[in-house]
Design an enzyme around this catalytic site. Structure first.
Site, PDB file in Angstrom:
ATOM      1  N   ASP A 204     -22.639 -23.266  -1.555  1.00  0.00           N
ATOM      2  CA  ASP A 204     -23.208 -22.270  -2.469  1.00  0.00           C
ATOM      3  C   ASP A 204     -24.725 -22.430  -2.487  1.00  0.00           C
ATOM      4  O   ASP A 204     -25.310 -22.880  -1.504  1.00  0.00           O
ATOM      5  CB  ASP A 204     -22.595 -22.452  -3.870  1.00  0.00           C
TER       6      ASP A 204
ATOM      7  N   HIS B 202     -26.104 -19.817  -9.258  1.00  0.00           N
ATOM      8  CA  HIS B 202     -24.719 -19.587  -8.861  1.00  0.00           C
ATOM      9  C   HIS B 202     -23.934 -20.877  -8.606  1.00  0.00           C
ATOM     10  O   HIS B 202     -22.833 -21.069  -9.119  1.00  0.00           O
ATOM     11  CB  HIS B 202     -24.714 -18.706  -7.609  1.00  0.00           C
TER      12      HIS B 202
ATOM     13  N   ALA C  64     -12.908 -14.481   3.463  1.00  0.00           N
ATOM     14  CA  ALA C  64     -11.605 -14.260   2.834  1.00  0.00           C
ATOM     15  C   ALA C  64     -10.617 -13.543   3.741  1.00  0.00           C
ATOM     16  O   ALA C  64      -9.439 -13.417   3.401  1.00  0.00           O
ATOM     17  CB  ALA C  64     -11.781 -13.472   1.533  1.00  0.00           C
TER      18      ALA C  64
ATOM     19  N   SER D 227     -16.222 -14.952  -7.986  1.00  0.00           N
ATOM     20  CA  SER D 227     -16.977 -16.193  -7.808  1.00  0.00           C
ATOM     21  C   SER D 227     -16.494 -17.247  -8.789  1.00  0.00           C
ATOM     22  O   SER D 227     -16.544 -18.451  -8.504  1.00  0.00           O
ATOM     23  CB  SER D 227     -18.473 -15.955  -8.063  1.00  0.00           C
TER      24      SER D 227
END
Length: 415
Positions: free
Chosen positions: A57, A95, A206, A259
């Protein structure tokens, strides 16, 4: 151009007043998913001890109160962060710390502060520069590939990726990196993306076979409209609305998006790996999907995958072991789709920029909802009425034309 991106979220800073105990208790009270989903009961079995989770991240500040002692290693692959990966980088530097606190926050005392899903798991942080013109030394795709390999080599049992490339395909450098992770028995968890920020369908990572893709649900456990996405690669769903995290400055934030749903599932995977250390990554995934609540849907569904996570059965149910990853084989996909004579998919090997996705829109007021069109009103009222009106107008024009033609014919004959 399609872009890789941190899966953005709606975030609202929590303003709390009063003495420290009241401040902390208020935050803990907001963590509805701990009791609603049975995590507090699951902790009677395990809290994630002995498991290492890597967070790829924007960097995790391990000095905030909730994460002291949680971050045991880290690196930076952008070339602009600190060597330990704990200096936030990119356009959305908050984040990574938010993700980490939700996954493995320790709290700040008994019943105080943010506590994560696996509060005794260890964390690794890999800082990646999400955003345009960040000054990063490597391309975004190369940063991700390097991050995955580093996490594997550093002992990660689970890798959390709350990010998306915004394309269904991915570069060949990711083939090697993700295959390396699967060959080393690592569970990779990825966020599905947020419909409200423009991600209408799931994008890589994904879409990679074998990756545990996470969709989002609201507090009533229905598919979230803004804070989730849909696609055939979704494996499970988890809470994605009104979640609580910690910012790098130690303040608290309430946020929504997949997230946030992804680290909840990564935390659950850590709990399973802690309770069943002999299980392969494929069987950890099998436990999560076979014990999930299908929510009345046939499985797998494009909204919930195999269902909404159910932590207690995931840790206690009798689930027969399997040989292969139930979410598919990347090796088999590579054999089929990366043949030497196969044309390169458009954009697949192009290096993509990593930029934050626009936040999902904030919830509208009830008054606004009554004035603005919704998906239901568009589908069942606006569009049908428009079609009826259009056909009616066409019929009227045809009728007028026919009448005029008839009159001209009669006049011609009379003359």
């Amino acid at each position: 151009m399609a872009r890789a991106a941190a899966v953005a979220t709606v975030a609202t800073t929590i303003a709390l007043v009063g003495a420290a105990p009241a401040h902390a208790d208020t935050v803990r009270d907001l963590e509805y998913w701990l009791t609603d989903y049975g995590f507090t009961t699951a902790w009677n079995t395990t809290r994630g001890e002995g498991v290492t989770v890597a967070i790829i991240d924007t960097g995790v500040n391990g000095n905030v109160a909730e994460l002291r002692g949680a971050v045991v290693g880290g690196t930076d692959v952008s070339g602009i962060g600190s060597p330990d990966g704990q200096t936030p980088v990119g356009d959305d530097p908050n984040h990574g710390t938010m993700v980490a606190s939700l996954l493995a926050g320790r709290g700040t005392g008994e019943g105080n502060g943010v506590i994560g899903i696996a509060p005794q798991a260890d964390l690794l942080t890999v800082s990646v520069a999400f955003g345009q013109d960040t000054g990063a030394e490597k391309s975004n795709d190369d940063q991700i590939a390097e991050a995955v390999k580093w996490a594997v080599d550093s002992g990660a049992d689970v890798i959390n990726m709350s990010l998306t490339r915004n394309t269904r395909d991915w570069p060949e450098s990711w083939d090697e990196a993700f295959l390396y992770a699967f060959e080393h028995d690592v569970v990779i968890v990825a966020a599905a993306g947020n419909r409200g920020s423009g991600t209408s369908e799931v994008g890589a990572p994904a879409t990679i076979p074998g990756v545990l893709t996470v969709a989002g649900v609201d507090k009533e456990k229905n598919a979230s409209f803004d804070a989730s996405s849909q696609g055939i690669t979704i494996a499970v769903a988890a809470p994605s609305e009104d979640l609580v995290g910690v910012l790098p400055d130690g303040s608290y934030v309430q946020w929504s998006g997949t997230s946030a749903a992804a680290p909840i599932v990564s935390g659950l995977a850590a709990l399973v790996r802690s309770e069943y250390p002999e299980l392969s990554a494929a069987n950890v995934i099998e436990r999560l999907i076979r014990t999930a609540d299908p929510h009345g849907q046939s499985v797998p569904s494009p909204l919930y995958g195999w269902g909404i996570i159910d932590p207690v059965p995931a840790l206690t149910a009798d689930v027969p072991e399997i040989e292969d990853n139930p979410l598919g084989s990347l090796a088999a996909w590579i054999t089929l789709h990366r043949r030497a004579d196969a044309p390169t998919s458009e954009g697949g090997d192009e290096s993509q920029e990593v930029v934050p996705i626009a936040d999902p829109p904030l919830p509208r007021s009830d008054e606004a909802k009554t004035l603005l069109p919704t998906a239901w009103t568009l589908a069942y009222i606006t569009v049908p009425l428009s079609l009826v009106a259009g056909f009616g107008t066409l019929a009227a024009l045809l009728g007028i034309g026919a009448t005029r033609h008839t009159r001209r014919t009669v006049r011609t004959r009379e003359q």
